[in-house]
Scaffold this motif. Structure first.
Motif, PDB file in Angstrom:
ATOM      1  N   ALA A   1      30.620  33.050  38.200  1.00  0.00           N
ATOM      2  CA  ALA A   1      30.444  34.274  38.447  1.00  0.00           C
ATOM      3  C   ALA A   1      30.235  34.229  40.195  1.00  0.00           C
ATOM      4  O   ALA A   1      29.175  33.579  40.395  1.00  0.00           O
ATOM      5  N   PRO A   2      30.850  35.153  40.962  1.00  0.00           N
ATOM      6  CA  PRO A   2      30.397  35.054  42.698  1.00  0.00           C
ATOM      7  C   PRO A   2      29.141  35.588  42.592  1.00  0.00           C
ATOM      8  O   PRO A   2      28.585  36.495  42.097  1.00  0.00           O
TER       9      PRO A   2
ATOM     10  N   ASP B   1      34.541  45.249  40.074  1.00  0.00           N
ATOM     11  CA  ASP B   1      34.161  45.564  41.423  1.00  0.00           C
ATOM     12  C   ASP B   1      34.068  44.523  42.314  1.00  0.00           C
ATOM     13  O   ASP B   1      33.815  44.765  43.352  1.00  0.00           O
ATOM     14  N   THR B   2      34.112  43.149  41.716  1.00  0.00           N
ATOM     15  CA  THR B   2      34.220  41.961  42.391  1.00  0.00           C
ATOM     16  C   THR B   2      35.402  41.949  43.465  1.00  0.00           C
ATOM     17  O   THR B   2      36.337  42.136  42.984  1.00  0.00           O
TER      18      THR B   2
ATOM     19  N   THR C   1      38.738  38.079  47.059  1.00  0.00           N
ATOM     20  CA  THR C   1      38.459  36.698  47.355  1.00  0.00           C
ATOM     21  C   THR C   1      37.459  35.904  46.685  1.00  0.00           C
ATOM     22  O   THR C   1      37.532  34.867  46.371  1.00  0.00           O
ATOM     23  N   ALA C   2      36.148  36.828  46.434  1.00  0.00           N
ATOM     24  CA  ALA C   2      35.374  36.218  45.656  1.00  0.00           C
ATOM     25  C   ALA C   2      35.764  35.629  44.012  1.00  0.00           C
ATOM     26  O   ALA C   2      35.261  34.699  43.639  1.00  0.00           O
ATOM     27  N   ARG C   3      36.658  36.899  43.599  1.00  0.00           N
ATOM     28  CA  ARG C   3      36.993  36.383  42.456  1.00  0.00           C
ATOM     29  C   ARG C   3      37.966  35.125  42.530  1.00  0.00           C
ATOM     30  O   ARG C   3      38.000  34.452  41.505  1.00  0.00           O
ATOM     31  N   GLN C   4      38.744  34.991  43.506  1.00  0.00           N
ATOM     32  CA  GLN C   4      39.482  33.873  43.693  1.00  0.00           C
ATOM     33  C   GLN C   4      38.863  32.590  43.703  1.00  0.00           C
ATOM     34  O   GLN C   4      39.238  31.680  43.167  1.00  0.00           O
ATOM     35  N   SER C   5      37.617  32.608  44.297  1.00  0.00           N
ATOM     36  CA  SER C   5      36.719  31.553  44.278  1.00  0.00           C
ATOM     37  C   SER C   5      36.026  30.886  43.073  1.00  0.00           C
ATOM     38  O   SER C   5      35.576  29.871  43.084  1.00  0.00           O
ATOM     39  N   VAL C   6      36.244  31.771  42.019  1.00  0.00           N
ATOM     40  CA  VAL C   6      35.592  31.122  40.874  1.00  0.00           C
ATOM     41  C   VAL C   6      37.032  31.151  39.759  1.00  0.00           C
ATOM     42  O   VAL C   6      36.865  30.802  38.640  1.00  0.00           O
ATOM     43  N   THR C   7      38.429  31.054  40.254  1.00  0.00           N
ATOM     44  CA  THR C   7      39.255  31.228  39.542  1.00  0.00           C
ATOM     45  C   THR C   7      40.121  29.791  39.865  1.00  0.00           C
ATOM     46  O   THR C   7      40.398  29.666  40.896  1.00  0.00           O
ATOM     47  N   VAL C   8      40.576  29.125  38.712  1.00  0.00           N
ATOM     48  CA  VAL C   8      41.439  27.815  38.900  1.00  0.00           C
ATOM     49  C   VAL C   8      42.520  28.168  37.767  1.00  0.00           C
ATOM     50  O   VAL C   8      42.239  28.232  36.558  1.00  0.00           O
TER      51      VAL C   8
END
Length: 437
Positions: free
Chosen positions: A155-156, A137-138, A141-148
């Motif tokens: 975790a956002p 349910d994240t 965009t928040a998920r993108q901020s923890v993804t590289v």
């Protein structure tokens, strides 16, 4: 229940710092931050969280989450340390360089993810994140901020986003309707300034990068394209230039004079609005307290910043903070479990009530919007599709070097046209992307 001023001030401070953290907090390349190879199931876990203005409400929520974690994990204890935001860069640098004295879990600004991954400081928790039931349910965009590069490194924790504040009394007096497009926004700003020369129609700032980005994105432009080390600037594309022109056209004697507004940042524009010097401003959910404390209290409203087409919402930058597990931890399983407890739906909902932090879960955000009507336009903005900065360690250098503010200021001062200024900015960005590797 309305949020108290101290609580919203805390939220404003935290979210503003999240948006600015790229300028100072990216840790340099480190030398000894490899995995410990251990996964102890008992012992003490150390956690570093940011110290906020009025930190007690945050501490109360965190303490409850820690108590629940310790109850579920016999033999495990948690030591929370609240570190000053001003010295976080040095502390995190030292932690990456000295794993023996490093914490197991840290809070960090969401624009720092790529830099910290390059430095080898954060653990890849892709498997655990995928298996975590609440993570589905994240918001994207928040998920993108923890993804590289497709891997998840945290975790956002909370998000911050901007929308359009406007003076209801001024609009009523001048018989104006709320702008539904960016063209209407510009025209309304000019009409207000013409009728009331002592007011900026829309307060804008040459140093307000996050206020300008929605104009670039709404016109189909991007900051950069690619991923990882292969990013290339797109700030000089035809679409981006259209957005740059739309934003910089708001500077001048018909709205916000360049002599006064070219050097303004986000806080300056919000202050101008709160003090009654502007009829409109682009401000965050974290700006609410400042406006409530100003002379316009009771005479303003907030709507999503309009896009190019009527009924559309301009994409906004999604700021905020994340939680991450350090690669060097000797308690990996416990550290991930604790991170999930601290970033859970229950904890984020309680942090909103305590501090005003917007949750990163779409369903929880809808719930808090029902409790606090003032967040509704910000939730709608996020739901319409917020954006993030390039997931490259080069972004810290680009931001700290003021590449985009310099571009805007060169245009509004008349030193360069849009084509030349954006081309020069693109070269600086590409140099940074190349040097980041």
């Amino acid at each position: 229940m309305k949020l108290s001023a101290p609580r919203i001030r805390a939220a404003r401070t935290a979210a503003a710092l999240a948006a600015l953290v790229v300028a100072t907090a990216c840790a340099p390349q480190t030398s000894d931050n490899s995995s410990s190879g251990k996964d102890e199931k008992s012992g003490t876990l150390r956690v570093w969280l940011f110290q906020e203005v009025g930190n007690k409400p945050k501490e109360k929520v965190v303490d409850a989450a820690v108590a629940a974690f310790e109850k579920a994990h016999k033999g495990a204890r948690v030591n929370i340390e609240y570190i000053p935001v001003e010295t976080r860069a040095q502390r995190i640098k030292a932690a990456f360089n000295d794993p023996k004295s490093a914490p197991d879990v840290i809070e960090y600004g969401n624009t720092d993810t790529a830099g910290y991954v390059k430095d080898g400081g954060l653990a890849d928790i892709s498997g655990e994140f995928a298996a975590w039931d609440e993570a589905k349910d994240t918001d994207p965009t928040a998920r993108q901020s923890v993804t590289v590069d497709g891997k998840v490194y945290g975790a956002p924790y909370f998000v911050g986003v901007r929308a359009l504040y406007y003076r209801t009394d001024v609009f009523k007096e001048l018989d104006l309707t709320v702008p539904k497009t960016q063209a209407e926004l510009a025209e309304t700003a000019r009409r207000i300034h013409a009728a009331k020369p002592d007011l900026y129609g829309l307060a804008v700032g040459g140093a307000y990068t996050y206020g300008a980005m929605p104009f670039i994105w709404a016109n189909g432009g991007e900051l950069a394209q690619g991923k990882g080390g292969s990013y290339a600037s797109a700030i000089d594309s035809a679409e981006a230039r259209k957005g740059i022109k739309a934003y910089t056209s708001l500077f001048g004697d018909t709205n916000c004079p360049a002599a006064k507004c070219a050097g303004m940042g986000g806080n300056d524009t919000v202050t101008a609005f709160a003090s009654g010097k502007a009829a409109m401003a682009i401000g965050g959910d974290f700006s609410h307290a400042a406006v409530e404390a100003g002379t316009v209290k009771g005479e303003y409203a907030v709507v999503p910043l309009p896009g190019v087409k009527a009924g559309s919402v301009a994409p906004a930058f999604a700021g905020g903070n994340n939680l991450g597990v350090l690669k060097s931890t000797a308690h990996r399983t416990l550290a991930v479990d604790l991170m999930e407890q601290l970033a859970s739906k229950k904890t984020q909902s309680e942090l909103f009530d305590a501090m005003g932090f917007l949750p990163t879960y779409t369903d929880v955000r809808e719930q808090v919007a029902d409790r606090e009507p003032f967040v509704a336009p910000f939730v709608k903005t996020l739901a319409s599709g917020a954006r993030f900065v390039p997931a490259s360690p080069a972004w810290a250098q680009i931001d700290a070097s003021l590449v985009l503010p310099t571009m805007f200021q060169e245009i509004v001062s008349g030193k360069k046209d849009v084509a030349k200024a954006s081309a020069d900015a693109a070269k600086k960005m590409n140099d940074a992307f190349s040097s980041a590797g």
